[in-house]
Scaffold this motif. Sequence first.
Motif, PDB file in Angstrom:
ATOM      1  N   TYR A  12       6.142   5.715 -18.993  1.00 59.00           N
ATOM      2  CA  TYR A  12       6.715   4.773 -18.022  1.00 59.00           C
ATOM      3  C   TYR A  12       7.145   5.472 -16.734  1.00 59.00           C
ATOM      4  CZ  TYR A  12       6.601   0.683 -21.035  1.00 59.00           C
ATOM      5  OH  TYR A  12       6.175  -0.384 -21.794  1.00 59.00           O
ATOM      6  N   ARG A  13       6.546   6.649 -16.459  1.00 62.63           N
ATOM      7  CA  ARG A  13       6.859   7.358 -15.227  1.00 62.63           C
ATOM      8  C   ARG A  13       6.398   6.533 -14.028  1.00 62.63           C
ATOM      9  NH1 ARG A  13       8.109  12.243 -12.974  1.00 62.63           N
ATOM     10  NH2 ARG A  13       6.947  12.888 -11.119  1.00 62.63           N
ATOM     11  N   GLY A  14       7.265   6.382 -13.048  1.00 65.08           N
ATOM     12  CA  GLY A  14       6.918   5.600 -11.868  1.00 65.08           C
ATOM     13  C   GLY A  14       7.144   4.111 -12.049  1.00 65.08           C
ATOM     14  N   GLY A  52      11.653  10.882  -5.859  1.00 63.63           N
ATOM     15  CA  GLY A  52      11.726   9.501  -6.300  1.00 63.63           C
ATOM     16  C   GLY A  52      10.984   8.641  -5.293  1.00 63.63           C
ATOM     17  N   VAL A  53      11.294   7.352  -5.294  1.00 65.37           N
ATOM     18  CA  VAL A  53      10.581   6.421  -4.423  1.00 65.37           C
ATOM     19  C   VAL A  53      10.857   6.702  -2.948  1.00 65.37           C
ATOM     20  CG1 VAL A  53      10.253   4.004  -3.830  1.00 65.37           C
ATOM     21  CG2 VAL A  53      10.650   4.653  -6.213  1.00 65.37           C
ATOM     22  N   ALA A  63       0.805  -1.231   0.000  1.00 62.03           N
ATOM     23  CA  ALA A  63       0.000   0.000   0.000  1.00 62.03           C
ATOM     24  C   ALA A  63       0.838   1.282   0.000  1.00 62.03           C
ATOM     25  CB  ALA A  63      -0.969  -0.006   1.179  1.00 62.03           C
ATOM     26  N   PRO A  64       1.920   1.382   0.824  1.00 60.45           N
ATOM     27  CA  PRO A  64       2.725   2.610   0.789  1.00 60.45           C
ATOM     28  C   PRO A  64       3.342   2.880  -0.588  1.00 60.45           C
ATOM     29  CG  PRO A  64       3.193   1.375   2.783  1.00 60.45           C
ATOM     30  CD  PRO A  64       2.369   0.479   1.906  1.00 60.45           C
ATOM     31  N   LEU A  65       3.847   1.838  -1.230  1.00 64.74           N
ATOM     32  CA  LEU A  65       4.422   2.001  -2.564  1.00 64.74           C
ATOM     33  C   LEU A  65       3.341   2.334  -3.585  1.00 64.74           C
ATOM     34  CD1 LEU A  65       6.926  -1.001  -2.556  1.00 64.74           C
ATOM     35  CD2 LEU A  65       7.487   1.417  -2.360  1.00 64.74           C
TER      36      LEU A  65
END
Length: 320
Positions: free
Chosen positions: A282-284, A55-56, A35-37
């Motif tokens: 392809y963002r993310g 970013g991530v 869920a966080p990702l």
Amino acid sequence: MKMSLTSETERKFELVCKNLLCGGIAGMVSKTTVAPLDRVKILLQAHNRHHETHGVISGIRHIMKSEGPLALYKGNGAQMVRIFPYAATQFTSFEIYKKYLDGVFGETSHIDKFLAGAGAGLTSVALTYPLDTIRARLAFQVSGEHIYTGIAHAATSIFKEEGGILALYRGFIPTLMGMVPYAGLSFFCFEYLKYGCMKYLPQFTCKPCEKNTGGLVLAIPAKLICGGLSGAVAQSVSYPLDVTRRRMQLAMMNPETHHFARGMFSTLARIYTDHGIVKGLYRGMSINYMRAIPMVAVSFSTYELCKQLLDLDTGIKVKV
């Protein structure tokens, strides 16, 4: 004879109910795990202005700092409402379609698994799509700029202010188009890898079924690996349509993005024109691999474990 027919009907009904339960549990466990990702992915996909440069890892840190740790699970309540019927329908539909397509393309072909998976994906998404739109809207919100207070408020607001039931299905066409390769390849790859493990590497990847049927079942590590690889392949193919779906779902939340609500092809073209392939379509993707691989791995593994616990999986006997 009547007693026999009744008992057979009851047995089939029980099997369907057990499959629905296994699928629903698998979906809830896997989605909660990532869920966080998932939330960070939505914020990146739709170019939330607070996360343009993140970013991530920096995105997760920013959410925790500005909104608190629980904000990583924002929208997960709506996700759980959606994912139980979605996953339950998907896995159960797959079992039904697989049964009727078995052997149609030959004993050694796995094309039937692809078609069964694609059909299962289309069936489940058609039934639960409005909840996905609502969940995406809730997850896209940041503290101090809330538009919706919860699931019911989001649903009624979208329905009243954006054009009725069709507004809840905005982005539905690219979702359907993306679901065919995504669900089809997910199930195809998992079944293909599972078969390969049982046929060529049973001593490393399998164990005897606990019901003493003489069949084999995948060990948990093998389940996770097969599921993870399946998720990676499926996401790589279908991801641009996933980005398109998100932009269309979230288009009406900001006047500057209303043009993304016009249609699938115009949205695809606009994303490509504005941001290109890597930073647009392809963002993310990096975070998507980080979430999709464990999500699909946990989903398939949980489903198979639940089937074994409920006596739905008695093992497979593979001819070497």
